[in-house]
Design an enzyme around this catalytic site. Structure first.
Site, PDB file in Angstrom:
ATOM      1  N   SER A  80       0.823  -1.217   0.000  1.00  0.00           N
ATOM      2  CA  SER A  80       0.000   0.000   0.000  1.00  0.00           C
ATOM      3  C   SER A  80       0.851   1.260   0.000  1.00  0.00           C
ATOM      4  CB  SER A  80      -0.872   0.061   1.257  1.00  0.00           C
ATOM      5  OG  SER A  80      -1.745  -1.001   1.303  1.00  0.00           O
ATOM      6  N   HIS A  94      -3.770   0.922  -4.933  1.00  0.00           N
ATOM      7  CA  HIS A  94      -3.102  -0.209  -5.584  1.00  0.00           C
ATOM      8  C   HIS A  94      -3.364  -0.154  -7.082  1.00  0.00           C
ATOM      9  CE1 HIS A  94      -1.989  -2.750  -2.108  1.00  0.00           C
ATOM     10  NE2 HIS A  94      -2.874  -1.971  -1.529  1.00  0.00           N
ATOM     11  N   HIS A 112      -5.576  -8.962  -1.998  1.00  0.00           N
ATOM     12  CA  HIS A 112      -5.724  -9.181  -0.555  1.00  0.00           C
ATOM     13  C   HIS A 112      -6.851 -10.164  -0.241  1.00  0.00           C
ATOM     14  CE1 HIS A 112      -3.703  -5.232  -0.671  1.00  0.00           C
ATOM     15  NE2 HIS A 112      -3.160  -5.616   0.460  1.00  0.00           N
ATOM     16  N   TYR A 158      -8.837  -9.921   2.233  1.00  0.00           N
ATOM     17  CA  TYR A 158     -10.053  -9.213   2.685  1.00  0.00           C
ATOM     18  C   TYR A 158     -10.925  -8.732   1.528  1.00  0.00           C
ATOM     19  CZ  TYR A 158      -7.232  -4.955   1.935  1.00  0.00           C
ATOM     20  OH  TYR A 158      -6.440  -3.993   1.396  1.00  0.00           O
ATOM     21  N   GLU A 159     -10.404  -8.776   0.319  1.00  0.00           N
ATOM     22  CA  GLU A 159     -11.236  -8.394  -0.829  1.00  0.00           C
ATOM     23  C   GLU A 159     -12.229  -9.489  -1.185  1.00  0.00           C
ATOM     24  OE1 GLU A 159      -8.877  -6.147  -4.012  1.00  0.00           O
ATOM     25  OE2 GLU A 159      -7.340  -7.059  -2.766  1.00  0.00           O
ATOM     26  N   ALA A 205       2.853  -2.190   4.153  1.00  0.00           N
ATOM     27  CA  ALA A 205       2.724  -1.197   5.213  1.00  0.00           C
ATOM     28  C   ALA A 205       2.136  -1.917   6.413  1.00  0.00           C
ATOM     29  CB  ALA A 205       1.803  -0.075   4.759  1.00  0.00           C
ATOM     30  N   MET A 213      -1.992  -6.947   6.754  1.00  0.00           N
ATOM     31  CA  MET A 213      -3.080  -7.732   6.162  1.00  0.00           C
ATOM     32  C   MET A 213      -2.638  -8.467   4.896  1.00  0.00           C
ATOM     33  SD  MET A 213      -5.988  -4.779   6.497  1.00  0.00           S
ATOM     34  CE  MET A 213      -6.060  -3.709   7.955  1.00  0.00           C
ATOM     35  N   SER A 214      -1.364  -8.766   4.816  1.00  0.00           N
ATOM     36  CA  SER A 214      -0.849  -9.399   3.587  1.00  0.00           C
ATOM     37  C   SER A 214       0.422 -10.182   3.929  1.00  0.00           C
ATOM     38  CB  SER A 214      -0.521  -8.317   2.555  1.00  0.00           C
ATOM     39  OG  SER A 214       0.557  -7.523   3.016  1.00  0.00           O
ATOM     40  N   ASN A 235       2.208   3.218  11.081  1.00  0.00           N
ATOM     41  CA  ASN A 235       1.578   3.776  12.282  1.00  0.00           C
ATOM     42  C   ASN A 235       1.872   2.881  13.474  1.00  0.00           C
ATOM     43  OD1 ASN A 235      -0.512   2.144  10.497  1.00  0.00           O
ATOM     44  ND2 ASN A 235      -1.025   1.768  12.636  1.00  0.00           N
ATOM     45  N   HIS A 284      -7.209   4.679   6.809  1.00  0.00           N
ATOM     46  CA  HIS A 284      -6.432   4.224   5.647  1.00  0.00           C
ATOM     47  C   HIS A 284      -5.640   5.401   5.083  1.00  0.00           C
ATOM     48  CE1 HIS A 284      -5.296   1.825   2.243  1.00  0.00           C
ATOM     49  NE2 HIS A 284      -5.915   2.600   1.375  1.00  0.00           N
TER      50      HIS A 284
HETATM   51  N1  HPA Z   1      -2.896  -2.855  11.287  1.00  0.00           N
HETATM   52  C1  HPA Z   1      -3.006  -3.703  10.251  1.00  0.00           C
HETATM   53  N2  HPA Z   1      -2.557  -3.415   9.041  1.00  0.00           N
HETATM   54  C2  HPA Z   1      -1.975  -2.219   8.846  1.00  0.00           C
HETATM   55  C3  HPA Z   1      -1.841  -1.286   9.888  1.00  0.00           C
HETATM   56  C4  HPA Z   1      -2.327  -1.631  11.175  1.00  0.00           C
HETATM   57  O1  HPA Z   1      -2.234  -0.859  12.154  1.00  0.00           O
HETATM   58  N3  HPA Z   1      -1.195  -0.214   9.356  1.00  0.00           N
HETATM   59  C5  HPA Z   1      -0.980  -0.491   8.049  1.00  0.00           C
HETATM   60  N4  HPA Z   1      -1.440  -1.709   7.735  1.00  0.00           N
END
Ligand code: HPA
Length: 280
Positions: free
Chosen positions: A30, A61, A83, A85-86, A113, A211-212, A235, A247
């Site tokens: 991302s 993306h 992903h 989650y899609e 990320a 998430m990947s 973050n 996001h």
């Molecule tokens: N959690 C999960 N996936 C992420 C995060 C997070 O805090 N930041 C970027 N991708």
């Protein structure tokens, strides 16, 4: 159609359009897709041009393969990944990884990320992924084994190749980019975690959450690729700060980190191409 047939179909579709053998496959996470704009591009192939390829919908993306050279190293870059989650099956999520293996790539360089669970990390840090926890998502290897790719019960004791980790660590030191190290945990998303879930992930030994990536690393190990990965800590995980996560914030943090990230990835790739075969 079985996963094997689908993979074959995608491969044939690629083959009919492009004649290129990558050495390193790179998946850009991302907000990190801009690296692909800087390489010596030979071909691009939109995912939508590949028959039966799973299409990514997430904002930020771009869905395409970029083929080209970083210095003299032939690479294929996934600008935008698929992903879980899609709504895709795990087998679809890892299809592009397997496809890049079939294209000839020997090394998979994963990026993403993430959110930090390690309280010593800061937003904007990079983390060399040394190990992973993938038990919160289904294994991409569930179902009939693809014998042509790998064995039914593959070993995962060195899922991130130690030699590749050593090279990247040295690269970062040489070009003076701070590099954290740690364990990545993959959750399904798309919701961010609760504070209790972030604490759980920390207790389990994770340093960063995303998430990947972990599923792709499993599939890549299964089919014999050597894997390495760097996470861009966008973050602090939920609960480590009192700000709600968005996001947009993740994308902005990735954008901000992009110039240094690009430098780290580019230089690492050149160093890997120079050093990996001789230290295998
Ligand atoms: N959690 C999960 N996936 C992420 C995060 C997070 O805090 N930041 C970027 N991708």
């Amino acid at each position: 159609m079985t996963p094997e047939e689908k993979l074959e179909k995608c491969y044939n579709s690629f083959k009919s359009k492009i004649d290129f053998k990558p050495y390193i496959a790179l998946i850009l996470g991302s907000g990190l897709g801009a690296l692909a704009d800087e390489i010596d591009v030979k071909y691009t192939l939109n995912y939508s041009e590949i028959e039966d390829f799973p299409l990514s919908t997430v904002q930020g993306h771009k869905g395409r393969f970029v083929f080209g050279y970083i210095e003299n190293v032939p690479v294929v870059i996934m600008q935008g990944r698929v992903h879980y989650y899609e709504g895709y099956s795990m087998q679809d999520v890892v299809l592009p990884t397997r496809l890049m293996r079939k294209m000839g790539a020997e090394i998979l360089f994963l990026t993403n990320a993430s959110g930090a669970t390690n309280p010593e990390f800061s937003a904007g840090d990079f983390m060399l992924i040394r190990d992973q926890i993938a038990n919160f998502v289904p294994s991409p290897l569930i179902g009939a084994n693809l014998d042509s790719l790998g064995t039914r019960f593959p070993d995962m004791s060195e899922i991130y190749n130690k030699k590749l980790c050593d090279i990247i660590r040295n690269t970062a030191e040489r070009i003076d980019i701070k590099l954290q190290e740690g364990t990545y945990i993959q959750l399904t998303g798309p919701n961010f975690e609760t504070p209790a879930e972030v604490r759980m992930c920390r207790l389990l030994g994770a340093d960063a959450i995303g998430m990947s990536t972990a599923c792709e690393a499993i599939a890549a190990n299964h089919c014999g690729m050597k894997v390495c990965g760097i996470s861009c800590v966008a973050n602090l995980g939920c609960g480590l700060t009192d700000k709600p996560l968005t996001h947009k914030e993740v994308m902005e943090a990735a954008d901000k980190a992009a110039p240094l990230f690009k430098k780290l990835i580019r230089t690492s790739i050149v160093d890997i191409a120079e050093q990996f075969d001789s230290c295998k």
